[in-house]
Enzyme design. Structure first.
Site, short mmCIF file in Angstrom:
data_model
loop_
_atom_site.label_atom_id
_atom_site.label_comp_id
_atom_site.label_asym_id
_atom_site.label_seq_id
_atom_site.Cartn_x
_atom_site.Cartn_y
_atom_site.Cartn_z
N ASP A 94 91.26 31.04 35.27
CA ASP A 94 90.60 31.96 34.35
C ASP A 94 90.12 33.23 35.05
O ASP A 94 89.50 34.08 34.41
CB ASP A 94 89.40 31.28 33.69
CG ASP A 94 88.33 30.89 34.70
OD1 ASP A 94 88.66 30.15 35.62
OD2 ASP A 94 87.19 31.35 34.56
N ASP B 86 86.24 23.68 48.92
CA ASP B 86 86.13 25.06 49.38
C ASP B 86 85.14 25.20 50.54
O ASP B 86 85.48 25.69 51.62
CB ASP B 86 85.76 25.98 48.22
CG ASP B 86 84.70 25.38 47.31
OD1 ASP B 86 84.01 24.43 47.74
OD2 ASP B 86 84.55 25.85 46.18
N ASP C 78 91.25 30.92 40.47
CA ASP C 78 91.19 29.92 39.41
C ASP C 78 91.95 30.44 38.20
O ASP C 78 92.15 31.65 38.03
CB ASP C 78 89.74 29.62 39.05
CG ASP C 78 89.08 28.70 40.08
OD1 ASP C 78 89.81 28.09 40.87
OD2 ASP C 78 87.84 28.62 40.08
N ASP D 135 99.23 21.16 38.03
CA ASP D 135 98.98 19.73 38.22
C ASP D 135 99.10 18.96 36.91
O ASP D 135 98.96 17.73 36.90
CB ASP D 135 97.59 19.52 38.83
CG ASP D 135 97.67 18.95 40.23
OD1 ASP D 135 98.78 18.92 40.79
OD2 ASP D 135 96.63 18.52 40.77
#
Length: 872
Positions: A362, A457, A360, A313
């Site tokens: 990380d 979520d 995600d 993004d």
């Protein structure tokens, strides 16, 4: 006279004492020679042997107050058991203190306690194997289904009637005390029984006592004659009602964790579904995303059925070039509408996989991630989601700033260790945004990921359940990532979660609408109500001040009645939760976590309930670096304000104890104890605001991996990989190896049956421990290193082995110690204007503390020259 002079010279030259101090110590020594038999062998051994009882006074300059320190230390050792003595087995202490009679009594007591515990452990099996129990089971199994339902209903009505009687029956003080004592004795007996039945009994006892407490609060503790008393009392009662509701829902949610196991995959690989792995990113560093991609590339899955995509993004050319070089997909869009949910929805039309795995940027997946999770999709065609825990290999602000990493469960362990597992029993496990696999058909069925709230979520999972899709939760860490980098970032993340849950509660309330079972509604409601804890926690932290500052009776009842109702409610809730939560949350630590967040989530959750469209998505900072210790005064302002108010309340309590009416002393004492408790909880929040230094952008991860070290001469040395980071490792060698810093070596690691070699140089060498800095690696070597370390299938399975189940008392004392530690940390980081007076105050406190007695250290024998011909 020559002896006296030698003693004085010893004080001056050997101990560095000033003339006045040497003269003072010489006079006191002479007085001791007159009154004590210092020439005796026992005294000589104590005086001539270094270390021992007065080790903290050895080897430093003699001060004027040292004789007083010696006297205090000697008196303390005579009157108080030292920690070393307490550490000895109790039977040995009794033997030394009281002889054989007490030893025999102690042994009999231990035998009786052991027999009692063994009987309790055998009791369930003995009951199940008894003839009456077997006959009862045969009769129950012989009943018709309709008769069994009627019997169950009758028993339920009987239990409800007894519960209603226990809750609503008014008791006098003596009867209430007997009732409380009986419930406590039952709890003490039951808590030693193994199995889930004892857990259920503890929960029932807690529910009974807590419901009786709330009934008493509503019917007997409101002052209807005083508008101010009534208003303040109702505010506190509303907060208590909220806590009671969350407690009851928590029991429903966690009473019976499902403990689901992985489902096996078919042997025919052609039946395995295709999977798209999505890694959404916005402003994270490429170094962070790179390792996640490398870990995903090592997932054990048929290569023709696995596709990896970076969803950027941020629209960064470097990410596009990296994706092309790594051979993974790259998807970007022209705007950032709806943040992460919009990013995922934009990618869905460009995907062809049957399943979608989301990580995600990380979170590094283990190689076994898909093999552990996907089997359930083949077993249940209506399964939409399999969620795994969010595991973190770096400490969060609580763990880092308090120094409890891998020793005490972090804030999220309760949710991912117990709550989600309990939700799974009721088919209510929900999506957490990462480390999950979703069925593409299910996502299409609800029109994509939810975009109406900032917690896409949980809202997506709610919509899936409303449409009749199922979910599953596997309590097996299969990915790991970075925790929040600072307390400010942690609070910011929790604010977003709290705002999003409040938005869902407002616009798509799970208690209403179609598609959900009763227990799904309760599980979702409790998850959302949990984030409304800000205002109730602030009420609890300030409630006693209403009486101390304003003379307002928030609980209109005698102090004795308050103790007889409040303490049982707190004790039974703590006992039941300690049994339910086990190693996933230490008792009383939840109040510290709530206090840290209370001020910051109170306003956004309230506003979200009023106007759910307010609030924007924010990305949480993870890899922050802090060059030195510092105190976050900005984030700590609310804690300091609350602490100041409670200190003022204590001052008013002291004044009213001295000058107020005698009939209020009991209420003043109870209120003061409440204030002291609040101060210690607030002190824990202050302790977290003291940020400790963090120089590493990439944290070290503890491990125990077999490895080998090859030196330049070709020799191989067996070793164990004890820790690793992105570009360095720590090794433990089987034998000490003398390698100078900068020496070139090779590290050999295994992944399955394959062996990989990584070049590096010695960074530090200390006996059998080596630290290596790895040389710059090309892309292939970086992928191999990530997959040999971070992405191993067993990388995080033993992460909870260091957690131990503490007692309620020890956990409470640890919270109190944490509170005191917070105020000490506050004194270490004062504002500039307060530093000079606080520095002087610190010196005064350290001087006073130097008089405190210390535990005796083991004696160190004095060094004597060896006899001729002897072996040293």
């Amino acid at each position: 006279m020559s002896l006296a002079y030698r003693s004085y010279r010893h004080f001056r030259q050997q101990r560095g004492a000033a003339p006045a101090t040497a003269l003072w110590c010489w006079l006191l020594q002479g007085l001791c020679w007159l009154l004590l038999p210092l020439e005796g062998p026992a005294w000589r051994r104590a005086l001539d042997t270094p270390g021992g009882a007065f080790a903290h006074l050895d080897g430093r300059r003699l001060r004027f107050g040292d004789p007083l320190r010696v006297a205090i230390q000697a008196a303390w050792l005579l009157l108080v058991r030292t920690p070393a003595e307490r550490a000895r087995p109790r039977a040995q202490r009794l033997k030394a203190a009281a002889g054989g009679r007490w030893r025999r009594l102690w042994q009999r007591g231990r035998q009786a306690a052991g027999a009692y515990a063994a009987t309790l452990h055998r009791l369930p099996a003995r009951v199940r194997g008894s003839a009456p129990w077997q006959a009862l089971r045969r009769r129950a199994n012989g009943l018709r289904p309709r008769s069994r339902r009627w019997l169950t209903a009758a028993l339920a009505l009987l239990a409800a009637g007894l519960a209603l009687l226990c809750v609503t029956e008014p008791f006098g003080y003596l009867a209430q005390f007997v009732f409380v004592l009986l419930m406590w004795v039952i709890a003490m007996v039951v808590r030693r029984l193994p199995g889930r039945l004892s857990t259920l009994v503890l929960a029932v006892l807690s529910i009974t006592v807590s419901c009786r407490y709330l009934w008493w609060r509503y019917t007997a503790t409101l002052n209807w004659n005083s508008p101010l008393d009534f208003a303040c009392g109702m505010i506190l009662l509303a907060a208590e009602t909220y806590s009671w509701l969350v407690l009851m829902l928590g029991y429903v949610q966690t009473i019976w964790p499902l403990q689901r196991k992985p489902a096996s995959l078919p042997a025919d690989l052609s039946r395995w579904p295709s999977v798209d792995v999505l890694i959404p990113t916005y402003n994270e560093d490429l170094a962070l995303v790179r390792h996640t991609v490398y870990a995903a590339m090592g997932i054990d899955w048929p290569k023709d059925k696995l596709r990896i995509h970076i969803l950027d993004d941020g629209r960064r050319p470097a990410f596009r070039e990296f994706a092309q070089a790594a051979g993974v997909g790259y998807i970007a869009r022209t705007d950032n509408r709806h943040a992460k949910a919009g990013n995922l929805n934009h990618a869905l039309p460009q995907l062809k996989g049957e399943l979608v795995a989301i990580f995600d940027s990380d979170h590094l997946p283990a190689r076994s991630f898909l093999q552990v999770t996907v089997g359930w999709f083949l077993r249940d065609r209506r399964l939409a989601l399999v969620q795994t825990p969010h595991h973190f290999f770096s400490p969060d602000p609580f763990e880092r700033n308090l120094g409890i990493f891998r020793h005490t469960p972090n804030e999220g362990e309760l949710f991912y260790g117990l709550v989600q597992d309990g939700n799974d029993l009721w088919d209510a496990a929900f999506f957490c945004g990462s480390c999950a696999v979703l069925r593409r058909a299910a996502i299409d069925d609800i029109g994509g990921f939810a975009v109406e709230t900032v917690t896409e979520d949980a809202h997506t999972a709610l919509r899936l359940h409303r449409r009749g899709w199922h979910s599953a939760y596997l309590r097996i860490p299969q990915a790991a990532g970075l925790a929040t980098g600072s307390l400010a970032a942690h609070v910011s993340q929790r604010i977003r979660w709290a705002r999003g849950m409040a938005q869902i509660f407002r616009i798509d309330n799970p208690l209403f609408g179609k598609g959900l079972s009763v227990f799904q509604r309760l599980c979702y409601a409790n998850a959302m109500l949990h984030f409304l804890a800000g205002l109730p926690r602030l009420v609890f932290l300030t409630a006693p001040l209403a009486f101390l500052l304003l003379h307002v009776y928030i609980i209109y009842a005698p102090a004795l009645a308050i103790l007889l109702f409040v303490l049982p409610h707190m004790i039974h809730a703590s006992l039941a939760n300690a049994r339910l939560q086990g190693v996933y949350r230490r008792p009383f630590w939840g109040e510290v976590y709530e206090t840290v967040l209370a001020w910051y989530i109170a306003r956004p959750t309230t506003l979200a309930l009023i106007n759910p469209k307010k609030g924007a998505f924010n990305v949480t900072a993870k890899d922050e670096v802090q060059s030195q210790d510092w105190f976050d005064w900005r984030i700590a302002k609310p804690y300091l304000l609350l602490a100041a108010l409670n200190v003022v309340g204590l001052g008013f309590a002291a004044w009213r104890l001295a000058h107020g009416p005698a009939d209020e002393i009991g209420t003043l004492i109870v209120s003061s104890l409440w204030v002291l408790y609040n101060l210690l909880i607030i002190g824990g929040a202050i302790a977290v605001a003291a940020e400790v230094r963090q120089l590493r952008r990439s944290p070290r991860v503890s491990a125990r991996l077999p490895a080998a070290l090859r030196t330049a001469d070709g020799h191989m040395h067996a070793c164990t990989l004890s820790d690793f980071s992105d570009d360095s490792v720590g090794l433990e060698l089987a034998a000490a190896l003398d390698l100078a810093p900068g020496t070139a070596v090779s590290l050999l690691l295994h992944r399955g049956t394959r062996e990989f070699v990584f070049e590096g140089r010695v960074q530090r060498s200390l006996g059998r421990r080596l630290g290596l800095r790895l040389d710059a690696m090309d892309t292939r070597r970086q992928i191999d290193f990530v997959q040999c370390t971070f992405a191993r299938a067993d990388a995080w399975l033993d992460w909870h082995d260091g957690f131990r189940l503490p007692s309620l008392v020890s956990s409470l004392l640890s919270v109190f110690a944490l509170g005191g530690r917070g105020y000490l940390r506050l004194a270490e980081h004062p504002p500039a204007v307060l530093r000079p007076p606080l520095r002087q105050l610190g010196r005064l406190l350290r001087w006073l503390a130097s008089f405190l007695p210390r535990p005796a250290l083991p004696l160190r024998p004095a060094m004597r020259p060896s006899a001729p011909g002897s072996t040293p």
